[in-house]
Design a protein around this motif. Structure first.
Motif, PDB file in Angstrom:
ATOM      1  N   MET A   1       0.833  -1.201   0.000  1.00 35.65           N
ATOM      2  CA  MET A   1       0.000   0.000   0.000  1.00 35.65           C
ATOM      3  C   MET A   1       0.872   1.257   0.000  1.00 35.65           C
ATOM      4  O   MET A   1       0.491   2.251  -0.587  1.00 35.65           O
ATOM      5  CB  MET A   1      -0.922  -0.021   1.216  1.00 35.65           C
ATOM      6  CG  MET A   1      -1.842   1.169   1.308  1.00 35.65           C
ATOM      7  SD  MET A   1      -3.279   1.150   0.244  1.00 35.65           S
ATOM      8  CE  MET A   1      -4.338   0.084   1.151  1.00 35.65           C
ATOM      9  N   ALA A   2       2.049   1.179   0.635  1.00 39.59           N
ATOM     10  CA  ALA A   2       2.894   2.360   0.746  1.00 39.59           C
ATOM     11  C   ALA A   2       3.349   2.873  -0.614  1.00 39.59           C
ATOM     12  O   ALA A   2       3.379   4.064  -0.853  1.00 39.59           O
ATOM     13  CB  ALA A   2       4.105   2.066   1.636  1.00 39.59           C
ATOM     14  N   GLY A   3       3.690   1.962  -1.547  1.00 42.64           N
ATOM     15  CA  GLY A   3       4.115   2.384  -2.875  1.00 42.64           C
ATOM     16  C   GLY A   3       2.956   2.775  -3.767  1.00 42.64           C
ATOM     17  O   GLY A   3       3.113   3.579  -4.682  1.00 42.64           O
ATOM     18  N   LEU A   4       1.796   2.209  -3.507  1.00 41.53           N
ATOM     19  CA  LEU A   4       0.619   2.496  -4.320  1.00 41.53           C
ATOM     20  C   LEU A   4       0.052   3.888  -4.035  1.00 41.53           C
ATOM     21  O   LEU A   4      -0.373   4.586  -4.958  1.00 41.53           O
ATOM     22  CB  LEU A   4      -0.459   1.436  -4.076  1.00 41.53           C
ATOM     23  CG  LEU A   4      -1.755   1.584  -4.862  1.00 41.53           C
ATOM     24  CD1 LEU A   4      -1.489   1.503  -6.359  1.00 41.53           C
ATOM     25  CD2 LEU A   4      -2.753   0.522  -4.435  1.00 41.53           C
ATOM     26  N   PHE A   5       0.080   4.293  -2.770  1.00 43.54           N
ATOM     27  CA  PHE A   5      -0.508   5.581  -2.380  1.00 43.54           C
ATOM     28  C   PHE A   5       0.149   6.750  -3.120  1.00 43.54           C
ATOM     29  O   PHE A   5      -0.555   7.558  -3.739  1.00 43.54           O
ATOM     30  CB  PHE A   5      -0.430   5.740  -0.866  1.00 43.54           C
ATOM     31  CG  PHE A   5      -1.299   6.831  -0.293  1.00 43.54           C
ATOM     32  CD1 PHE A   5      -2.621   6.982  -0.667  1.00 43.54           C
ATOM     33  CD2 PHE A   5      -0.780   7.703   0.654  1.00 43.54           C
ATOM     34  CE1 PHE A   5      -3.427   7.981  -0.126  1.00 43.54           C
ATOM     35  CE2 PHE A   5      -1.577   8.706   1.208  1.00 43.54           C
ATOM     36  CZ  PHE A   5      -2.899   8.841   0.812  1.00 43.54           C
ATOM     37  N   PRO A   6       1.495   6.850  -3.140  1.00 43.54           N
ATOM     38  CA  PRO A   6       2.112   7.946  -3.908  1.00 43.54           C
ATOM     39  C   PRO A   6       1.798   7.873  -5.408  1.00 43.54           C
ATOM     40  O   PRO A   6       1.610   8.908  -6.056  1.00 43.54           O
ATOM     41  CB  PRO A   6       3.617   7.773  -3.665  1.00 43.54           C
ATOM     42  CG  PRO A   6       3.699   7.038  -2.379  1.00 43.54           C
ATOM     43  CD  PRO A   6       2.499   6.123  -2.352  1.00 43.54           C
ATOM     44  N   PHE A   7       1.725   6.667  -5.967  1.00 50.25           N
ATOM     45  CA  PHE A   7       1.381   6.524  -7.384  1.00 50.25           C
ATOM     46  C   PHE A   7      -0.030   7.038  -7.657  1.00 50.25           C
ATOM     47  O   PHE A   7      -0.261   7.734  -8.646  1.00 50.25           O
ATOM     48  CB  PHE A   7       1.510   5.062  -7.828  1.00 50.25           C
ATOM     49  CG  PHE A   7       1.035   4.849  -9.235  1.00 50.25           C
ATOM     50  CD1 PHE A   7       1.812   5.241 -10.318  1.00 50.25           C
ATOM     51  CD2 PHE A   7      -0.209   4.283  -9.486  1.00 50.25           C
ATOM     52  CE1 PHE A   7       1.374   5.078 -11.626  1.00 50.25           C
ATOM     53  CE2 PHE A   7      -0.668   4.109 -10.788  1.00 50.25           C
ATOM     54  CZ  PHE A   7       0.126   4.500 -11.858  1.00 50.25           C
ATOM     55  N   LEU A   8      -0.980   6.702  -6.789  1.00 45.77           N
ATOM     56  CA  LEU A   8      -2.353   7.189  -6.943  1.00 45.77           C
ATOM     57  C   LEU A   8      -2.406   8.709  -6.825  1.00 45.77           C
ATOM     58  O   LEU A   8      -3.107   9.384  -7.592  1.00 45.77           O
ATOM     59  CB  LEU A   8      -3.271   6.545  -5.913  1.00 45.77           C
ATOM     60  CG  LEU A   8      -3.533   5.052  -6.067  1.00 45.77           C
ATOM     61  CD1 LEU A   8      -4.310   4.522  -4.864  1.00 45.77           C
ATOM     62  CD2 LEU A   8      -4.256   4.766  -7.370  1.00 45.77           C
ATOM     63  N   ILE A   9      -1.652   9.243  -5.877  1.00 51.72           N
ATOM     64  CA  ILE A   9      -1.618  10.701  -5.699  1.00 51.72           C
ATOM     65  C   ILE A   9      -1.023  11.359  -6.943  1.00 51.72           C
ATOM     66  O   ILE A   9      -1.566  12.352  -7.449  1.00 51.72           O
ATOM     67  CB  ILE A   9      -0.826  11.097  -4.437  1.00 51.72           C
ATOM     68  CG1 ILE A   9      -1.526  10.585  -3.174  1.00 51.72           C
ATOM     69  CG2 ILE A   9      -0.643  12.616  -4.368  1.00 51.72           C
ATOM     70  CD1 ILE A   9      -0.678  10.692  -1.910  1.00 51.72           C
ATOM     71  N   PHE A  10       0.077  10.810  -7.440  1.00 52.13           N
ATOM     72  CA  PHE A  10       0.704  11.371  -8.636  1.00 52.13           C
ATOM     73  C   PHE A  10      -0.263  11.355  -9.814  1.00 52.13           C
ATOM     74  O   PHE A  10      -0.372  12.336 -10.567  1.00 52.13           O
ATOM     75  CB  PHE A  10       1.991  10.607  -8.984  1.00 52.13           C
ATOM     76  CG  PHE A  10       2.698  11.167 -10.186  1.00 52.13           C
ATOM     77  CD1 PHE A  10       3.451  12.331 -10.084  1.00 52.13           C
ATOM     78  CD2 PHE A  10       2.606  10.545 -11.414  1.00 52.13           C
ATOM     79  CE1 PHE A  10       4.091  12.870 -11.189  1.00 52.13           C
ATOM     80  CE2 PHE A  10       3.246  11.075 -12.534  1.00 52.13           C
ATOM     81  CZ  PHE A  10       3.994  12.232 -12.424  1.00 52.13           C
ATOM     82  N   SER A  11      -0.965  10.268  -9.981  1.00 49.81           N
ATOM     83  CA  SER A  11      -1.962  10.165 -11.055  1.00 49.81           C
ATOM     84  C   SER A  11      -3.050  11.214 -10.876  1.00 49.81           C
ATOM     85  O   SER A  11      -3.517  11.826 -11.853  1.00 49.81           O
ATOM     86  CB  SER A  11      -2.581   8.768 -11.071  1.00 49.81           C
ATOM     87  OG  SER A  11      -1.595   7.795 -11.324  1.00 49.81           O
ATOM     88  N   ALA A  12      -3.457  11.451  -9.639  1.00 49.46           N
ATOM     89  CA  ALA A  12      -4.474  12.464  -9.357  1.00 49.46           C
ATOM     90  C   ALA A  12      -3.948  13.871  -9.631  1.00 49.46           C
ATOM     91  O   ALA A  12      -4.712  14.749 -10.055  1.00 49.46           O
ATOM     92  CB  ALA A  12      -4.952  12.338  -7.912  1.00 49.46           C
ATOM     93  N   VAL A  13      -2.654  14.090  -9.398  1.00 51.79           N
ATOM     94  CA  VAL A  13      -2.040  15.382  -9.738  1.00 51.79           C
ATOM     95  C   VAL A  13      -2.198  15.640 -11.232  1.00 51.79           C
ATOM     96  O   VAL A  13      -2.606  16.733 -11.651  1.00 51.79           O
ATOM     97  CB  VAL A  13      -0.540  15.424  -9.343  1.00 51.79           C
ATOM     98  CG1 VAL A  13       0.170  16.603  -9.993  1.00 51.79           C
ATOM     99  CG2 VAL A  13      -0.374  15.475  -7.833  1.00 51.79           C
ATOM    100  N   ILE A  14      -1.893  14.646 -12.043  1.00 53.31           N
ATOM    101  CA  ILE A  14      -2.002  14.792 -13.494  1.00 53.31           C
ATOM    102  C   ILE A  14      -3.457  15.091 -13.884  1.00 53.31           C
ATOM    103  O   ILE A  14      -3.729  16.022 -14.648  1.00 53.31           O
ATOM    104  CB  ILE A  14      -1.502  13.524 -14.226  1.00 53.31           C
ATOM    105  CG1 ILE A  14      -0.042  13.229 -13.894  1.00 53.31           C
ATOM    106  CG2 ILE A  14      -1.733  13.640 -15.738  1.00 53.31           C
ATOM    107  CD1 ILE A  14       0.932  14.306 -14.278  1.00 53.31           C
ATOM    108  N   GLY A  15      -4.393  14.306 -13.359  1.00 56.70           N
ATOM    109  CA  GLY A  15      -5.812  14.506 -13.671  1.00 56.70           C
ATOM    110  C   GLY A  15      -6.315  15.866 -13.238  1.00 56.70           C
ATOM    111  O   GLY A  15      -7.018  16.554 -13.990  1.00 56.70           O
ATOM    112  N   ALA A  16      -5.956  16.279 -12.032  1.00 60.72           N
ATOM    113  CA  ALA A  16      -6.398  17.590 -11.538  1.00 60.72           C
ATOM    114  C   ALA A  16      -5.808  18.713 -12.391  1.00 60.72           C
ATOM    115  O   ALA A  16      -6.486  19.699 -12.687  1.00 60.72           O
ATOM    116  CB  ALA A  16      -6.006  17.767 -10.071  1.00 60.72           C
ATOM    117  N   GLY A  17      -4.556  18.548 -12.819  1.00 58.82           N
ATOM    118  CA  GLY A  17      -3.925  19.561 -13.658  1.00 58.82           C
ATOM    119  C   GLY A  17      -4.603  19.695 -15.013  1.00 58.82           C
ATOM    120  O   GLY A  17      -4.814  20.801 -15.509  1.00 58.82           O
TER     121      GLY A  17
END
Length: 160
Positions: A1-17
């Motif tokens: 879960m620790a590695g997945l959480f930053p990946f999900l956040i990064f993906s959300a950064v792209i989508g929000a941008g």
């Protein structure tokens, strides 16, 4: 879960941008340009935009970011990461300020405009007296909430 959480956040950064940029350009450029056209042409152009925008790329960016926001809120409750508060704030901003505003305000206005013939008196009246003012006002809300979402997700990624 620790590695997945930053990946999900990064993906959300792209989508929000992507969403922030889309709504921003409508607020500062596209609607102003359409408002300078004769009403019949502005209506016809907006009707065309409202058809063309419903494509797989837009759907991926818009609903993908929605899905990521929902997943991130759920994951945030099960992690002790300092990113969780930024994630929850960003997700709520997107879900309420972007998705809810779109569905409650902008989409019904688009549907009302779509139902009219561009050269009809009713379309011209709607466009000139309501649509250009109210639609743009609610788009500003979507713009600001998407930018806020982007900021929250960037901060979450930074501390994740």
């Amino acid at each position: 879960m620790a590695g997945l959480f930053p990946f999900l956040i990064f993906s959300a950064v792209i989508g929000a941008g992507i969403n922030a940029g889309l709504f921003f350009i409508f607020s500062v450029c596209i609607m102003g340009a359409l408002g300078r056209l004769p009403a019949e042409q502005g209506v016809a152009a907006m009707q065309s935009i409202n058809v063309v925008i419903l494509n797989p790329w837009f759907m991926l960016a818009f609903f993908g970011t929605t899905l990521l926001s929902l997943v991130l809120v759920a994951v945030a409750f099960f992690t002790g990461s300092p990113a969780r508060l930024y994630v929850i704030a960003g997700s709520l901003l997107f879900l309420v300020g972007t998705i809810m505003v779109t569905m409650v305000f902008n989409v019904p206005m688009n549907n009302a405009l779509e139902a009219l013939q561009p050269q009809s008196e009713e379309a011209v009246r709607l466009w000139s007296s309501t649509y250009l003012i109210d639609w743009v006002r609610w788009n500003h809300v979507r713009t600001l909430s998407s930018i806020g979402t982007l900021g929250c997700f960037v901060m979450a990624f930074r501390v994740a």
